[in-house]
Design a protein around this motif. Structure first.
Motif, PDB file in Angstrom:
ATOM      1  N   GLY A  55      40.987  56.903  41.815  1.00 43.78           N
ATOM      2  CA  GLY A  55      40.558  55.894  40.846  1.00 43.78           C
ATOM      3  C   GLY A  55      41.346  54.605  40.975  1.00 43.78           C
ATOM      4  O   GLY A  55      40.779  53.510  40.926  1.00 43.78           O
ATOM      5  N   GLY A  56      42.666  54.732  41.142  1.00 46.83           N
ATOM      6  CA  GLY A  56      43.506  53.546  41.322  1.00 46.83           C
ATOM      7  C   GLY A  56      43.144  52.785  42.585  1.00 46.83           C
ATOM      8  O   GLY A  56      43.062  51.553  42.583  1.00 46.83           O
ATOM      9  N   PRO A  78      37.909  36.424  46.799  1.00 48.44           N
ATOM     10  CA  PRO A  78      37.105  35.294  47.313  1.00 48.44           C
ATOM     11  C   PRO A  78      36.814  34.214  46.276  1.00 48.44           C
ATOM     12  O   PRO A  78      36.548  33.074  46.636  1.00 48.44           O
ATOM     13  CB  PRO A  78      35.804  35.972  47.768  1.00 48.44           C
ATOM     14  N   LYS A  79      36.883  34.553  45.004  1.00 49.30           N
ATOM     15  CA  LYS A  79      36.642  33.556  43.959  1.00 49.30           C
ATOM     16  C   LYS A  79      37.901  32.741  43.674  1.00 49.30           C
ATOM     17  O   LYS A  79      37.816  31.607  43.232  1.00 49.30           O
ATOM     18  CB  LYS A  79      36.162  34.238  42.684  1.00 49.30           C
ATOM     19  N   ILE A  80      39.064  33.333  43.925  1.00 47.08           N
ATOM     20  CA  ILE A  80      40.336  32.660  43.649  1.00 47.08           C
ATOM     21  C   ILE A  80      40.786  31.809  44.838  1.00 47.08           C
ATOM     22  O   ILE A  80      41.254  30.697  44.670  1.00 47.08           O
ATOM     23  CB  ILE A  80      41.426  33.700  43.306  1.00 47.08           C
ATOM     24  N   THR A 108      40.644  48.092  45.121  1.00 40.13           N
ATOM     25  CA  THR A 108      39.696  47.597  46.122  1.00 40.13           C
ATOM     26  C   THR A 108      38.602  46.763  45.462  1.00 40.13           C
ATOM     27  O   THR A 108      38.252  45.682  45.957  1.00 40.13           O
ATOM     28  CB  THR A 108      39.080  48.771  46.897  1.00 40.13           C
ATOM     29  N   ALA A 109      38.053  47.251  44.360  1.00 42.55           N
ATOM     30  CA  ALA A 109      36.996  46.509  43.667  1.00 42.55           C
ATOM     31  C   ALA A 109      37.492  45.134  43.221  1.00 42.55           C
ATOM     32  O   ALA A 109      36.789  44.131  43.379  1.00 42.55           O
ATOM     33  CB  ALA A 109      36.490  47.308  42.465  1.00 42.55           C
ATOM     34  N   LEU A 110      38.702  45.093  42.680  1.00 39.45           N
ATOM     35  CA  LEU A 110      39.263  43.804  42.280  1.00 39.45           C
ATOM     36  C   LEU A 110      39.462  42.886  43.484  1.00 39.45           C
ATOM     37  O   LEU A 110      39.123  41.703  43.432  1.00 39.45           O
ATOM     38  CB  LEU A 110      40.597  44.007  41.565  1.00 39.45           C
TER      39      LEU A 110
END
Length: 135
Positions: free
Chosen positions: A46-47, A60-62, A52-54
């Motif tokens: 889960g971690g 790419p947005k930052i 990975t999802a973050l």
């Protein structure tokens, strides 16, 4: 060694260490998890999925471009019959052997030599798929 190679090598070492430290390199722990007897690996999985999802959605947005050069590209997501069949085969192999590619290599690094049989089987399966079943 250039900067990219350094980060790839360091990332691989951290990944392998994390798998070994978390218990993924021990087949008996993995099989116990898959039999729903021990949920300790759920925290590790889960971690890892959350990080990975973050990373793939926020970085790419930052950042305007990747740290080591190049450019961000749109991810392609395809769910096809072949993807589902491959996932089922992967899951069956993982369930029978208690090994997946990452944890197998971490297990080998931890001195589990018999895991070479599973690694050889993964390579044979990948070769067979590439040789006989790709378009």
């Amino acid at each position: 060694m250039n900067l990219r190679q350094f980060f790839v090598y360091t990332g691989g070492l951290l990944f392998g260490f994390g798998l070994a430290f978390g218990g993924m390199s021990k087949q008996e722990i993995v099989l116990s998890f898959l039999q729903l007897k021990d949920f300790g690996l759920l925290i590790l999985l889960g971690g890892s999925a959350a990080i990975t999802a973050l990373a793939i959605n926020l970085v790419p947005k930052i950042m305007t471009k990747p740290f080591l050069g190049g450019k961000f590209r749109k991810r392609e997501r395809t769910l096809s019959k072949r993807t589902i069949i491959g996932a089922v085969i992967f899951g069956i192999g993982w369930g029978l052997s208690g090994q997946c590619p990452g944890s197998s290599l971490a297990s080998l690094g931890a001195g589990n030599i018999p895991v070479l049989i599973g690694i050889a089987s993964m390579f044979l399966g990948a070769y067979t798929m590439g040789r006989f079943f790709t378009k």
